[in-house]
Design a protein around this motif. Structure first.
Motif, PDB file in Angstrom:
ATOM      1  N   LEU A   1       0.601  -1.259  -0.265  1.00 48.31           N
ATOM      2  CA  LEU A   1      -0.026  -0.073   0.165  1.00 48.31           C
ATOM      3  C   LEU A   1       1.106   1.275   0.120  1.00 48.31           C
ATOM      4  CD1 LEU A   1      -2.702   0.595   0.095  1.00 48.31           C
ATOM      5  CD2 LEU A   1      -2.628   0.735   3.099  1.00 48.31           C
ATOM      6  N   ALA A   2       1.550   0.842   1.065  1.00 49.20           N
ATOM      7  CA  ALA A   2       2.247   2.284   0.771  1.00 49.20           C
ATOM      8  C   ALA A   2       4.136   1.972   0.936  1.00 49.20           C
ATOM      9  CB  ALA A   2       2.554   3.652   1.960  1.00 49.20           C
ATOM     10  N   MET A   3       5.447   2.644   1.039  1.00 48.05           N
ATOM     11  CA  MET A   3       6.896   2.087   1.470  1.00 48.05           C
ATOM     12  C   MET A   3       7.269   2.634   3.042  1.00 48.05           C
ATOM     13  SD  MET A   3       7.791   0.248  -0.903  1.00 48.05           S
ATOM     14  CE  MET A   3       9.767   0.105  -0.694  1.00 48.05           C
ATOM     15  N   THR A   4       6.462   2.845   3.741  1.00 52.44           N
ATOM     16  CA  THR A   4       6.358   3.096   4.918  1.00 52.44           C
ATOM     17  C   THR A   4       4.809   2.870   5.691  1.00 52.44           C
ATOM     18  OG1 THR A   4       5.976   5.576   5.460  1.00 52.44           O
ATOM     19  CG2 THR A   4       8.425   5.124   5.020  1.00 52.44           C
ATOM     20  N   LEU A   5       4.705   2.712   7.676  1.00 51.19           N
ATOM     21  CA  LEU A   5       3.442   2.873   8.198  1.00 51.19           C
ATOM     22  C   LEU A   5       2.866   3.770   7.817  1.00 51.19           C
ATOM     23  CD1 LEU A   5       2.010   0.793   9.263  1.00 51.19           C
ATOM     24  CD2 LEU A   5       3.566   1.656  11.721  1.00 51.19           C
ATOM     25  N   GLU A   6       3.546   5.500   8.456  1.00 52.30           N
ATOM     26  CA  GLU A   6       3.462   6.210   8.225  1.00 52.30           C
ATOM     27  C   GLU A   6       2.669   6.907   7.226  1.00 52.30           C
ATOM     28  OE1 GLU A   6       5.980   5.590  11.329  1.00 52.30           O
ATOM     29  OE2 GLU A   6       6.467   5.348   9.009  1.00 52.30           O
ATOM     30  N   GLU A   7       3.008   6.344   6.171  1.00 46.78           N
ATOM     31  CA  GLU A   7       2.729   6.847   4.592  1.00 46.78           C
ATOM     32  C   GLU A   7       1.074   5.978   4.894  1.00 46.78           C
ATOM     33  OE1 GLU A   7       6.212   7.775   1.338  1.00 46.78           O
ATOM     34  OE2 GLU A   7       5.724   5.716   1.762  1.00 46.78           O
ATOM     35  N   ALA A   8       1.480   4.663   5.081  1.00 52.14           N
ATOM     36  CA  ALA A   8       0.160   3.527   4.796  1.00 52.14           C
ATOM     37  C   ALA A   8      -0.795   4.494   5.883  1.00 52.14           C
ATOM     38  CB  ALA A   8       0.459   2.158   5.561  1.00 52.14           C
ATOM     39  N   LYS A   9      -0.483   4.823   6.845  1.00 54.70           N
ATOM     40  CA  LYS A   9      -1.830   6.119   7.944  1.00 54.70           C
ATOM     41  C   LYS A   9      -2.389   6.479   7.767  1.00 54.70           C
ATOM     42  CE  LYS A   9      -0.310   3.551  12.132  1.00 54.70           C
ATOM     43  NZ  LYS A   9      -0.053   3.564  13.967  1.00 54.70           N
ATOM     44  N   VAL A  10      -1.113   7.630   6.552  1.00 51.27           N
ATOM     45  CA  VAL A  10      -1.933   8.559   6.392  1.00 51.27           C
ATOM     46  C   VAL A  10      -3.223   7.956   5.004  1.00 51.27           C
ATOM     47  CG1 VAL A  10      -1.260  10.718   4.182  1.00 51.27           C
ATOM     48  CG2 VAL A  10       0.072   9.784   6.300  1.00 51.27           C
ATOM     49  N   LEU A  11      -3.063   7.233   3.989  1.00 50.61           N
ATOM     50  CA  LEU A  11      -3.544   7.208   3.384  1.00 50.61           C
ATOM     51  C   LEU A  11      -5.672   6.736   4.002  1.00 50.61           C
ATOM     52  CD1 LEU A  11      -1.307   5.700   0.814  1.00 50.61           C
ATOM     53  CD2 LEU A  11      -2.168   7.774   0.453  1.00 50.61           C
ATOM     54  N   HIS A  12      -4.643   5.736   5.227  1.00 49.61           N
ATOM     55  CA  HIS A  12      -6.289   4.993   5.482  1.00 49.61           C
ATOM     56  C   HIS A  12      -6.728   5.809   6.227  1.00 49.61           C
ATOM     57  CE1 HIS A  12      -7.895   3.267   8.888  1.00 49.61           C
ATOM     58  NE2 HIS A  12      -7.800   2.106   8.367  1.00 49.61           N
ATOM     59  N   ALA A  13      -6.253   6.957   6.744  1.00 43.56           N
ATOM     60  CA  ALA A  13      -7.157   8.728   7.497  1.00 43.56           C
ATOM     61  C   ALA A  13      -7.278   9.429   6.183  1.00 43.56           C
ATOM     62  CB  ALA A  13      -6.145   9.157   7.705  1.00 43.56           C
ATOM     63  N   GLN A  14      -6.796   9.393   4.637  1.00 36.97           N
ATOM     64  CA  GLN A  14      -7.774   9.334   3.908  1.00 36.97           C
ATOM     65  C   GLN A  14      -8.463   9.025   3.231  1.00 36.97           C
ATOM     66  OE1 GLN A  14      -4.377  10.893   0.579  1.00 36.97           O
ATOM     67  NE2 GLN A  14      -5.670  12.252   0.013  1.00 36.97           N
ATOM     68  N   ALA A  15      -8.436   8.409   3.081  1.00 36.76           N
ATOM     69  CA  ALA A  15     -10.112   7.293   2.593  1.00 36.76           C
ATOM     70  C   ALA A  15     -10.750   7.472   3.349  1.00 36.76           C
ATOM     71  CB  ALA A  15      -9.281   5.834   2.563  1.00 36.76           C
TER      72      ALA A  15
END
Length: 375
Positions: free
Chosen positions: A97-111
């Motif tokens: 989904l993303a290369m870092t957990l921080e980025e993945a959490k940003v995407l999750h919050a955005q969705a």
């Protein structure tokens, strides 16, 4: 089934999606974009699908009741996923989904903020083999599951003839990108998805990872080429998961229960045989039956794709699930939480190194609702 998808990225994996699309009645391609104009032209001509000149144009014309497939290189996943969500598009991302957990959490919050679906490959969890094994677990064929061993070893890939690996439309296998991203981020999800769908959240990851084959071809730095993880589920058996592009090919999963062992030997085959070997005592010797019984679900299950290369998987099962959920007004089995949790567990294994030790997971997700034909 019916619906519309748009595709971003025309590399090696995109052809596997198009092969799968051929068996999925009613799903059409609204448009395709790739930043490489010649690759875009070659891909669209081969599959007879419409090309679009920019990502913005593709997202602008994309039907909001459809799904955008992000099939770009992993380094672009966060940027493209974020752009898709910002445009109001339900998004299905190739792994990770993303290369870092921080980025993945940003995407999750955005969705979540936009009330959009965000799913991540692989979708083999929706396939017949995974669903058959899940049904066997729910019905207690092997008794209470106590331990799981899962292997995702692909052979000594750095010595393979990978420069000869071409997709159907002529895209080369991206060996440099594969070595940089690493086999854990690329492949762990195939069994992690199965396990999380059956047992829900992983509580703790205890893992180690290393690069044991140095000097691979291409520009590094390269990711670990082997990882070994012990997973502690909140409500499931202790599991050992191994990924490598070094050890001899082995894609077996074994679930050891009180009554015997459930097995499947081919993670990348939706039709792989699931078997149960009952435990018994013969002349004082404890053993599993040498003649395991096949475990089967009533047919039909889902559209199948013939083997191409190493896989016999329908890559469109995930997008089709999202489209069906949109049409029915229900939550998708490939939930936003599922995508985020699988990403966190995968990254924890990949980045474990030698000294990380136990890692508590910060995300959670529920077990997955089985497919209607597997209940």
């Amino acid at each position: 089934m019916s619906g519309v998808v748009s595709i971003v990225g025309c590399g090696f994996v995109a052809d596997l999606y198009m092969r799968s699309l051929q068996v999925m009645d009613g799903i059409t391609v609204a448009g395709v974009y790739d930043k490489d104009a010649s690759r875009l032209t070659q891909f669209c001509a081969h599959w007879n699908v419409p090309k679009v000149g920019s990502l913005d144009a593709l997202l602008e014309q994309h039907p909001r009741n459809g799904v955008v497939l992000n099939l770009t290189n992993p380094s672009a996943h966060f940027e493209v996923n974020s752009a898709c969500l910002a445009a109001g598009c339900h998004t299905y991302s190739e792994k990770p989904l993303a290369m870092t957990l921080e980025e993945a959490k940003v995407l999750h919050a955005q969705a979540d903020a936009a009330d959009l679906m965000l799913a991540s490959a692989p979708c083999s969890v929706l396939g017949e083999a995974a669903q058959t094994l899940g049904h066997a677990l729910r019905t207690g064929i092997a008794g209470t599951p106590r331990l799981v061993y899962a292997e995702l070893d692909d052979g000594f890939v750095p010595q393979a003839a990978y420069k000869k690996w071409l997709s159907e439309s002529g895209a080369p296998w991206p060996f440099e990108d594969e070595f940089r991203v690493g086999c854990t981020l690329e492949h762990a999800g195939y069994y992690l998805g199965w396990l999380i769908s059956w047992f829900g959240s992983v509580r703790t990851v205890v893992a180690a990872s290393a690069e044991v084959v140095p000097d691979k071809e291409g520009d590094g730095p390269f990711a670990p080429d082997v990882s070994v993880a012990t997973l502690f589920f909140e409500n499931g058996p202790v599991t050992r998961l191994t990924c490598s592009i070094v050890a001899p090919h082995d894609h077996q999963i074994r679930v050891v229960g009180d009554e015997g062992v459930l097995s499947c030997k081919a993670a990348w085959d939706n039709s792989a045989k699931v078997t149960f070997a009952k435990r018994m005592t013969v002349r004082r010797r404890l053993m599993e039956s040498p003649l395991p019984k096949a475990v089967k679900l009533p047919q039909p299950t889902h559209p199948k794709v013939k083997r191409w290369g190493a896989a016999a998987m329908n890559f469109m099962l995930g997008p089709a699930e999202m489209l069906d959920a949109l049409r029915a007004g229900r939550p998708s089995r490939l939930s936003n939480e599922f995508a985020l949790h699988m990403t966190e567990v995968t990254l924890a294994i990949q980045n474990a190194g030698e000294t990380t030790g136990a890692q508590p997971m910060t995300t959670r997700c529920d077990p997955m609702e089985p497919m209607p034909w597997a209940r």
